[in-house]
Design a protein around this motif. Sequence first.
Motif, PDB file in Angstrom:
ATOM      1  N   LYS A  92     -35.229   0.177  -2.562  1.00  0.00           N
ATOM      2  CA  LYS A  92     -34.766  -1.211  -2.505  1.00  0.00           C
ATOM      3  C   LYS A  92     -33.539  -1.442  -3.383  1.00  0.00           C
ATOM      4  O   LYS A  92     -32.903  -2.490  -3.283  1.00  0.00           O
ATOM      5  CB  LYS A  92     -35.881  -2.163  -2.901  1.00  0.00           C
ATOM      6  CG  LYS A  92     -36.341  -2.023  -4.341  1.00  0.00           C
ATOM      7  CD  LYS A  92     -37.460  -3.001  -4.643  1.00  0.00           C
ATOM      8  CE  LYS A  92     -37.941  -2.885  -6.082  1.00  0.00           C
ATOM      9  NZ  LYS A  92     -39.055  -3.845  -6.355  1.00  0.00           N
ATOM     10  N   ARG A  93     -33.205  -0.487  -4.219  1.00  0.00           N
ATOM     11  CA  ARG A  93     -32.042  -0.613  -5.101  1.00  0.00           C
ATOM     12  C   ARG A  93     -30.860   0.225  -4.629  1.00  0.00           C
ATOM     13  O   ARG A  93     -29.938   0.476  -5.408  1.00  0.00           O
ATOM     14  CB  ARG A  93     -32.422  -0.183  -6.519  1.00  0.00           C
ATOM     15  CG  ARG A  93     -33.349  -1.157  -7.215  1.00  0.00           C
ATOM     16  CD  ARG A  93     -32.751  -2.534  -7.334  1.00  0.00           C
ATOM     17  NE  ARG A  93     -33.562  -3.439  -8.134  1.00  0.00           N
ATOM     18  CZ  ARG A  93     -33.315  -4.732  -8.275  1.00  0.00           C
ATOM     19  NH1 ARG A  93     -32.289  -5.281  -7.636  1.00  0.00           N
ATOM     20  NH2 ARG A  93     -34.090  -5.479  -9.029  1.00  0.00           N
ATOM     21  N   TYR A  94     -30.871   0.625  -3.388  1.00  0.00           N
ATOM     22  CA  TYR A  94     -29.791   1.434  -2.850  1.00  0.00           C
ATOM     23  C   TYR A  94     -29.132   0.764  -1.659  1.00  0.00           C
ATOM     24  O   TYR A  94     -29.815   0.238  -0.760  1.00  0.00           O
ATOM     25  CB  TYR A  94     -30.299   2.821  -2.432  1.00  0.00           C
ATOM     26  CG  TYR A  94     -30.422   3.776  -3.587  1.00  0.00           C
ATOM     27  CD1 TYR A  94     -31.475   3.671  -4.493  1.00  0.00           C
ATOM     28  CD2 TYR A  94     -29.459   4.755  -3.800  1.00  0.00           C
ATOM     29  CE1 TYR A  94     -31.567   4.521  -5.572  1.00  0.00           C
ATOM     30  CE2 TYR A  94     -29.551   5.619  -4.875  1.00  0.00           C
ATOM     31  CZ  TYR A  94     -30.600   5.502  -5.759  1.00  0.00           C
ATOM     32  OH  TYR A  94     -30.700   6.348  -6.829  1.00  0.00           O
ATOM     33  N   THR A  95     -27.830   0.782  -1.675  1.00  0.00           N
ATOM     34  CA  THR A  95     -27.044   0.396  -0.506  1.00  0.00           C
ATOM     35  C   THR A  95     -27.018   1.579   0.458  1.00  0.00           C
ATOM     36  O   THR A  95     -26.845   2.730   0.040  1.00  0.00           O
ATOM     37  CB  THR A  95     -25.615   0.024  -0.930  1.00  0.00           C
ATOM     38  OG1 THR A  95     -25.660  -1.187  -1.680  1.00  0.00           O
ATOM     39  CG2 THR A  95     -24.696  -0.142   0.268  1.00  0.00           C
TER      40      THR A  95
ATOM     41  N   TRP B 209     -28.161  -3.453  -0.851  1.00  0.00           N
ATOM     42  CA  TRP B 209     -29.492  -3.790  -1.358  1.00  0.00           C
ATOM     43  C   TRP B 209     -29.524  -5.198  -1.917  1.00  0.00           C
ATOM     44  O   TRP B 209     -30.601  -5.753  -2.157  1.00  0.00           O
ATOM     45  CB  TRP B 209     -29.927  -2.791  -2.445  1.00  0.00           C
ATOM     46  CG  TRP B 209     -29.089  -2.760  -3.693  1.00  0.00           C
ATOM     47  CD1 TRP B 209     -28.107  -1.857  -3.986  1.00  0.00           C
ATOM     48  CD2 TRP B 209     -29.165  -3.637  -4.818  1.00  0.00           C
ATOM     49  NE1 TRP B 209     -27.564  -2.127  -5.210  1.00  0.00           N
ATOM     50  CE2 TRP B 209     -28.191  -3.213  -5.754  1.00  0.00           C
ATOM     51  CE3 TRP B 209     -29.955  -4.744  -5.146  1.00  0.00           C
ATOM     52  CZ2 TRP B 209     -28.004  -3.849  -6.982  1.00  0.00           C
ATOM     53  CZ3 TRP B 209     -29.763  -5.378  -6.372  1.00  0.00           C
ATOM     54  CH2 TRP B 209     -28.800  -4.928  -7.264  1.00  0.00           C
ATOM     55  N   SER B 210     -28.345  -5.771  -2.148  1.00  0.00           N
ATOM     56  CA  SER B 210     -28.250  -7.083  -2.765  1.00  0.00           C
ATOM     57  C   SER B 210     -27.941  -8.160  -1.723  1.00  0.00           C
ATOM     58  O   SER B 210     -26.886  -8.146  -1.085  1.00  0.00           O
ATOM     59  CB  SER B 210     -27.155  -7.077  -3.833  1.00  0.00           C
ATOM     60  OG  SER B 210     -26.987  -8.359  -4.397  1.00  0.00           O
TER      61      SER B 210
ATOM     62  N   ASP C 218     -35.977  -1.376   6.088  1.00  0.00           N
ATOM     63  CA  ASP C 218     -37.348  -1.794   5.787  1.00  0.00           C
ATOM     64  C   ASP C 218     -37.685  -1.187   4.436  1.00  0.00           C
ATOM     65  O   ASP C 218     -38.005   0.001   4.335  1.00  0.00           O
ATOM     66  CB  ASP C 218     -38.303  -1.310   6.880  1.00  0.00           C
ATOM     67  CG  ASP C 218     -39.719  -1.806   6.678  1.00  0.00           C
ATOM     68  OD1 ASP C 218     -40.086  -2.164   5.534  1.00  0.00           O
ATOM     69  OD2 ASP C 218     -40.474  -1.822   7.662  1.00  0.00           O
ATOM     70  N   ASN C 219     -37.586  -1.997   3.405  1.00  0.00           N
ATOM     71  CA  ASN C 219     -37.806  -1.475   2.056  1.00  0.00           C
ATOM     72  C   ASN C 219     -39.246  -1.017   1.838  1.00  0.00           C
ATOM     73  O   ASN C 219     -39.499  -0.130   1.028  1.00  0.00           O
ATOM     74  CB  ASN C 219     -37.435  -2.530   1.020  1.00  0.00           C
ATOM     75  CG  ASN C 219     -35.936  -2.754   0.943  1.00  0.00           C
ATOM     76  OD1 ASN C 219     -35.136  -1.911   1.355  1.00  0.00           O
ATOM     77  ND2 ASN C 219     -35.543  -3.916   0.428  1.00  0.00           N
TER      78      ASN C 219
ATOM     79  N   ASP D 130     -24.559   1.163  -6.059  1.00  0.00           N
ATOM     80  CA  ASP D 130     -23.844  -0.101  -6.221  1.00  0.00           C
ATOM     81  C   ASP D 130     -24.088  -0.985  -4.998  1.00  0.00           C
ATOM     82  O   ASP D 130     -24.436  -0.494  -3.932  1.00  0.00           O
ATOM     83  CB  ASP D 130     -22.344   0.120  -6.463  1.00  0.00           C
ATOM     84  CG  ASP D 130     -21.596   0.574  -5.226  1.00  0.00           C
ATOM     85  OD1 ASP D 130     -21.031   1.664  -5.248  1.00  0.00           O
ATOM     86  OD2 ASP D 130     -21.564  -0.185  -4.221  1.00  0.00           O
ATOM     87  N   PRO D 131     -23.938  -2.297  -5.140  1.00  0.00           N
ATOM     88  CA  PRO D 131     -24.324  -3.220  -4.067  1.00  0.00           C
ATOM     89  C   PRO D 131     -23.245  -3.470  -3.014  1.00  0.00           C
ATOM     90  O   PRO D 131     -23.406  -4.338  -2.160  1.00  0.00           O
ATOM     91  CB  PRO D 131     -24.621  -4.517  -4.827  1.00  0.00           C
ATOM     92  CG  PRO D 131     -23.670  -4.475  -5.981  1.00  0.00           C
ATOM     93  CD  PRO D 131     -23.580  -3.023  -6.379  1.00  0.00           C
ATOM     94  N   PHE D 132     -22.165  -2.710  -3.052  1.00  0.00           N
ATOM     95  CA  PHE D 132     -21.042  -2.998  -2.173  1.00  0.00           C
ATOM     96  C   PHE D 132     -21.112  -2.158  -0.899  1.00  0.00           C
ATOM     97  O   PHE D 132     -21.016  -0.937  -0.955  1.00  0.00           O
ATOM     98  CB  PHE D 132     -19.724  -2.740  -2.906  1.00  0.00           C
ATOM     99  CG  PHE D 132     -19.666  -3.409  -4.249  1.00  0.00           C
ATOM    100  CD1 PHE D 132     -19.686  -2.666  -5.411  1.00  0.00           C
ATOM    101  CD2 PHE D 132     -19.647  -4.795  -4.346  1.00  0.00           C
ATOM    102  CE1 PHE D 132     -19.653  -3.275  -6.654  1.00  0.00           C
ATOM    103  CE2 PHE D 132     -19.622  -5.416  -5.579  1.00  0.00           C
ATOM    104  CZ  PHE D 132     -19.637  -4.664  -6.736  1.00  0.00           C
TER     105      PHE D 132
END
Length: 124
Positions: A30-33, A53-54, A73-74, A101-103
């Motif tokens: 869930k913390r990966y783009t 992820w953001s 689907d996290n 990173d969230p980009f």
Amino acid sequence: QVQLVESGGGLVQSGDSLRLTCVASGLIFKRYTLGWFRQAPGKEREFVGAFSWSGGTTYYPESMRGRFTISRDNAKNTTSLDINSLKPEDSAIYYCAAKTDPFPTRHSSSYTYWGQGTQVTVSS
């Protein structure tokens, strides 16, 4: 050990739809783009799109908008790439990739982890 494993490729007809799936392990998903790329023989790797992820932000380059949709689907550590109205020029090896990173950017060098790819061949 981080692993990304793609599946769902194969030989399809022009005009068909296809769903590619990438299952991740060894990371806090869930913390990966997540990004999807493709590479056809003799061509450079091409960015298909990404899902941050953001905030659920997605980004597709202009050439991919409309026929390509990325989801995630996290709970299942899974990302999918849906491709509609397939064309012979969509034939390529499709890769999923992940970064922290969230980009949701197109730069392949920014992605840390990569799968081995799944082959999609579209016949006319």
